[in-house]
Each structure stands twice: as structure tokens, then as C-alpha cells.
Design an enzyme around this catalytic site. Structure first.
Site, PDB file in Angstrom:
ATOM      1  N   LYS A 192       2.372   9.853   4.260  1.00 52.34           N
ATOM      2  CA  LYS A 192       2.648   9.857   2.813  1.00 52.34           C
ATOM      3  C   LYS A 192       1.371  10.009   1.991  1.00 52.34           C
ATOM      4  O   LYS A 192       1.304  10.838   1.106  1.00 52.34           O
ATOM      5  CB  LYS A 192       3.313   8.537   2.392  1.00 52.34           C
ATOM      6  CG  LYS A 192       4.737   8.371   2.826  1.00 52.34           C
ATOM      7  CD  LYS A 192       5.363   7.155   2.149  1.00 52.34           C
ATOM      8  CE  LYS A 192       4.544   5.900   2.207  1.00 52.34           C
ATOM      9  NZ  LYS A 192       4.647   5.047   3.338  1.00 52.34           N
ATOM     10  N   ARG A 196      10.160   1.223  -3.723  1.00 53.39           N
ATOM     11  CA  ARG A 196      10.224   0.875  -2.314  1.00 53.39           C
ATOM     12  C   ARG A 196      11.505   0.138  -1.945  1.00 53.39           C
ATOM     13  O   ARG A 196      11.694  -0.258  -0.803  1.00 53.39           O
ATOM     14  CB  ARG A 196       9.032  -0.016  -2.013  1.00 53.39           C
ATOM     15  CG  ARG A 196       8.357   0.253  -0.708  1.00 53.39           C
ATOM     16  CD  ARG A 196       7.093  -0.560  -0.744  1.00 53.39           C
ATOM     17  NE  ARG A 196       6.401  -0.613   0.488  1.00 53.39           N
ATOM     18  CZ  ARG A 196       5.292   0.070   0.749  1.00 53.39           C
ATOM     19  NH1 ARG A 196       4.802   0.899  -0.132  1.00 53.39           N
ATOM     20  NH2 ARG A 196       4.671  -0.108   1.879  1.00 53.39           N
ATOM     21  N   ARG A 211      -5.087   3.769  13.562  1.00 58.79           N
ATOM     22  CA  ARG A 211      -5.533   4.009  12.185  1.00 58.79           C
ATOM     23  C   ARG A 211      -6.787   3.200  11.853  1.00 58.79           C
ATOM     24  O   ARG A 211      -6.898   2.034  12.169  1.00 58.79           O
ATOM     25  CB  ARG A 211      -4.412   3.622  11.221  1.00 58.79           C
ATOM     26  CG  ARG A 211      -4.823   3.743   9.756  1.00 58.79           C
ATOM     27  CD  ARG A 211      -3.651   3.969   8.881  1.00 58.79           C
ATOM     28  NE  ARG A 211      -3.014   2.737   8.451  1.00 58.79           N
ATOM     29  CZ  ARG A 211      -1.940   2.704   7.657  1.00 58.79           C
ATOM     30  NH1 ARG A 211      -1.391   3.813   7.245  1.00 58.79           N
ATOM     31  NH2 ARG A 211      -1.409   1.563   7.306  1.00 58.79           N
ATOM     32  N   ARG A 241      -7.205  -1.863   8.860  1.00 60.88           N
ATOM     33  CA  ARG A 241      -6.764  -2.479   7.623  1.00 60.88           C
ATOM     34  C   ARG A 241      -6.323  -3.908   7.899  1.00 60.88           C
ATOM     35  O   ARG A 241      -5.812  -4.186   8.968  1.00 60.88           O
ATOM     36  CB  ARG A 241      -5.597  -1.660   7.069  1.00 60.88           C
ATOM     37  CG  ARG A 241      -5.762  -1.317   5.620  1.00 60.88           C
ATOM     38  CD  ARG A 241      -4.770  -0.307   5.199  1.00 60.88           C
ATOM     39  NE  ARG A 241      -3.430  -0.889   5.088  1.00 60.88           N
ATOM     40  CZ  ARG A 241      -2.388  -0.224   4.631  1.00 60.88           C
ATOM     41  NH1 ARG A 241      -2.526   1.036   4.269  1.00 60.88           N
ATOM     42  NH2 ARG A 241      -1.209  -0.782   4.530  1.00 60.88           N
ATOM     43  N   ARG A 255       6.245  -5.257   8.279  1.00 66.30           N
ATOM     44  CA  ARG A 255       6.316  -4.091   7.387  1.00 66.30           C
ATOM     45  C   ARG A 255       7.367  -3.084   7.856  1.00 66.30           C
ATOM     46  O   ARG A 255       8.095  -2.498   7.054  1.00 66.30           O
ATOM     47  CB  ARG A 255       4.936  -3.430   7.284  1.00 66.30           C
ATOM     48  CG  ARG A 255       4.037  -4.168   6.299  1.00 66.30           C
ATOM     49  CD  ARG A 255       2.574  -4.010   6.639  1.00 66.30           C
ATOM     50  NE  ARG A 255       2.116  -2.642   6.562  1.00 66.30           N
ATOM     51  CZ  ARG A 255       1.150  -2.142   7.345  1.00 66.30           C
ATOM     52  NH1 ARG A 255       0.589  -2.886   8.265  1.00 66.30           N
ATOM     53  NH2 ARG A 255       0.757  -0.898   7.190  1.00 66.30           N
TER      54      ARG A 255
HETATM   55  P1  ADP Z   1       2.189   0.747   4.290  1.00 63.59           P
HETATM   56  O1  ADP Z   1       3.120   1.827   3.819  1.00 63.59           O
HETATM   57  O2  ADP Z   1       1.374   1.173   5.463  1.00 63.59           O
HETATM   58  O3  ADP Z   1       2.853  -0.570   4.511  1.00 63.59           O
HETATM   59  P2  ADP Z   1       0.940   0.635   1.629  1.00 63.59           P
HETATM   60  O4  ADP Z   1      -0.511   0.875   1.410  1.00 63.59           O
HETATM   61  O5  ADP Z   1       1.905   1.592   1.036  1.00 63.59           O
HETATM   62  O6  ADP Z   1       1.089   0.515   3.208  1.00 63.59           O
HETATM   63  O7  ADP Z   1       1.331  -0.822   1.126  1.00 63.59           O
HETATM   64  C1  ADP Z   1       0.606  -1.952   1.540  1.00 63.59           C
HETATM   65  C2  ADP Z   1       1.277  -3.216   1.024  1.00 63.59           C
HETATM   66  O8  ADP Z   1       1.270  -3.212  -0.420  1.00 63.59           O
HETATM   67  C3  ADP Z   1       2.744  -3.386   1.395  1.00 63.59           C
HETATM   68  O9  ADP Z   1       2.908  -3.969   2.684  1.00 63.59           O
HETATM   69  C4  ADP Z   1       3.221  -4.315   0.277  1.00 63.59           C
HETATM   70  O10 ADP Z   1       2.795  -5.640   0.517  1.00 63.59           O
HETATM   71  C5  ADP Z   1       2.450  -3.811  -0.929  1.00 63.59           C
HETATM   72  N1  ADP Z   1       3.215  -2.812  -1.709  1.00 63.59           N
HETATM   73  C6  ADP Z   1       2.905  -1.491  -1.891  1.00 63.59           C
HETATM   74  N2  ADP Z   1       3.815  -0.880  -2.661  1.00 63.59           N
HETATM   75  C7  ADP Z   1       4.736  -1.823  -2.977  1.00 63.59           C
HETATM   76  C8  ADP Z   1       5.945  -1.829  -3.737  1.00 63.59           C
HETATM   77  N3  ADP Z   1       6.414  -0.713  -4.329  1.00 63.59           N
HETATM   78  N4  ADP Z   1       6.638  -2.988  -3.844  1.00 63.59           N
HETATM   79  C9  ADP Z   1       6.201  -4.115  -3.263  1.00 63.59           C
HETATM   80  N5  ADP Z   1       5.081  -4.194  -2.527  1.00 63.59           N
HETATM   81  C10 ADP Z   1       4.347  -3.069  -2.373  1.00 63.59           C
END
Ligand code: ADP
Length: 212
Positions: free
Chosen positions: A13, A89, A123, A156, A167
Site C-alpha cells: 500500500k 480502516r 521488512r 518497526r 494487526r
Molecule cells: P500496518 O498496515 O502495517 O499495520 P500502518 O503503518 O498502516 O501499518 O499502521 C500502523 C498502526 O497505526 C496500526 O497498527 C494502528 O495502530 C495505527 N493506525 C493507522 N491507521 C489507523 C486508522 N485508520 N485507525 C486506527 N488506527 C490506525
């Protein structure tokens, strides 16, 4: 034009959303990056955010809804739209978002869990500039060092086995239903995310850019 990216962790993404944002000249909004930046501030909000993202949970809907709205209210954004990586999300966020923004397209990068787990283990990110590498598919020129800024490549904080399981589970339970939601609205573009970065980029060019 507002385009949302959906897909599990490591589906590409971030990489593909950046590509599309440059191609279409639309700003990119990556909620994971925004939240990680806020976390490093270490203030009350940052500490609260850390309690969720460090264990792999979603931050509360009202918090992320407000953060995205505030981001969009900044004068760096105009009304041409944006590319969204990581938001909405879940259905609650999607409903809130759709109250004030029209969703034009949703790009769904589809990969199976087995591939997610393999890619996550490989990663690495730069601890300085956040650039993303992969020990299998996107190696840095020099071992452990960022090509762009010379920073150190690390895992990370939420790429631990436990946070990954949380997740991925949340993804299937809360985020995946969004694919159905947007499919019904005729906005979903499903793309096989298991190919190389270039192959997926080719598919996006064919199915998303050429059709805009
Ligand atoms: P990944 O898709 O690998 O889990 P992201 O960088 O997209 O990683 O997101 C990391 C973290 O940030 C998520 O696990 C969540 O805790 C938080 N997060 C990101 N976007 C959202 C969202 N739209 N709503 C709630 N939490 C979010």
C-alpha cells in the site's frame, strides 16, 4: 479525486500509494506515518497513541477521525482530492469519512496471510527517514544502511510476532469488510499484490490511472 488503498500489512500500500500520488499529482495521507510522528512527540496524545500502535491495536475511531479531518483542513490540501493509505480502516471510519468526502476509487491490494507473514519478517525501516526496505525483495545497497540518508535499518516497533498477529487479526475482522462495502458501491479495484513492485505498479497503471 479521492482514492483509498486497502490491503493487509506489507501488501505494498505505502509504496504504490506513493507512486499513484506522484503520478496523479495528489497529496498522500498515510495515517500510520502521521500517528508514528505524533507518537515520537511524547506528549499526552503521543503517549496515548503509543499504547495502541505498539501492541498492534487500532487507535480509537474518534481520535483518528479527528486527526484525518485536521490534516485535510491544513491549507496544503486543496479540493482536488488525495490518496489515502491506512484510512478508513473500518466501517465506522468509512461512514464518517463519506460524510464529508466523496470516495472515487478503492484500490485493494490482495495478498494471502502466508505472504504477509513472510514479508513482515523481512521488512526493515530506516530509523531516520522511515524509508522501507525488504531483505528479500528490496535490499539496501549497503547492509543495514539506508540508501537515501545513511540511517540505520531496523525492524518497526510493531513488527513483533505478537503485534503482527493482532494487526492481521484486526485486518481480517475490521478492515477486510470494507472491500465488500466498496465492491457494492462499484468502487473497488482488486489487484493481485503478490507480484513484484513493478508488476503491481503496472496493474495500477492499467486499471487505475488509465481509467481516470
Ligand atoms: P500496518 O498496515 O502495517 O499495520 P500502518 O503503518 O498502516 O501499518 O499502521 C500502523 C498502526 O497505526 C496500526 O497498527 C494502528 O495502530 C495505527 N493506525 C493507522 N491507521 C489507523 C486508522 N485508520 N485507525 C486506527 N488506527 C490506525
Amino acid at each position: 479525486m479521492n482514492i483509498i488503498f486497502l490491503g493487509p500489512q506489507t501488501s505494498g500500500k505505502g509504496t504504490q500509494a506513493k507512486f499513484l500520488s506522484e503520478k496523479l499529482n495528489l497529496p498522500l495521507i498515510t495515517t500510520g506515518d502521521i500517528l508514528r510522528k505524533k507518537k515520537t512527540l511524547g506528549d499526552e496524545e503521543g503517549k496515548l497513541i503509543a499504547t495502541y500502535i505498539d501492541v498492534g491495536e487500532l487507535v480509537p475511531d474518534n481520535l483518528i477521525n479527528r486527526i484525518v479531518r485536521e490534516e485535510l483542513d491544513k491549507n496544503t490540501y486543496d479540493d482536488n482530492g488525495a490518496i489515502f493509505d491506512g484510512y478508513p480502516r473500518n466501517l465506522v471510519q468509512a461512514e464518517e469519512f463519506e460524510k464529508y468526502r466523496q470516495v472515487d476509487k478503492v484500490v485493494f491490494l490482495d495478498i494471502p496471510d502466508g505472504v504477509v507473514l513472510k514479508r513482515l519478517a523481512a521488512r526493515r525501516i530506516c530509523d531516520k527517514c522511515g524509508a522501507i526496505y525488504n531483505l528479500i525483495s528490496k535490499l539496501p545497497t549497503k547492509d543495514g544502511t539506508c540508501d537515501k540518508c545513511g540511517g540505520k535499518l531496523v525492524q518497526r516497533e510493531d513488527d513483533t510476532e505478537r503485534a503482527i498477529a493482532v494487526r492481521l487479526n484486526i485486518y481480517h475482522k475490521l478492515t477486510e469488510p470494507l472491500t465488500e462495502h466498496y465492491e457494492k458501491l462499484g468502487k473497488l479495484i482488486r489487484i493481485d499484490g503478490t507480484g513484484t513492485i513493478e508488476e503491481v505498479r503496472g496493474e495500477i497503471t492499467k486499471h487505475v490511472i488509465r481509467s481516470t
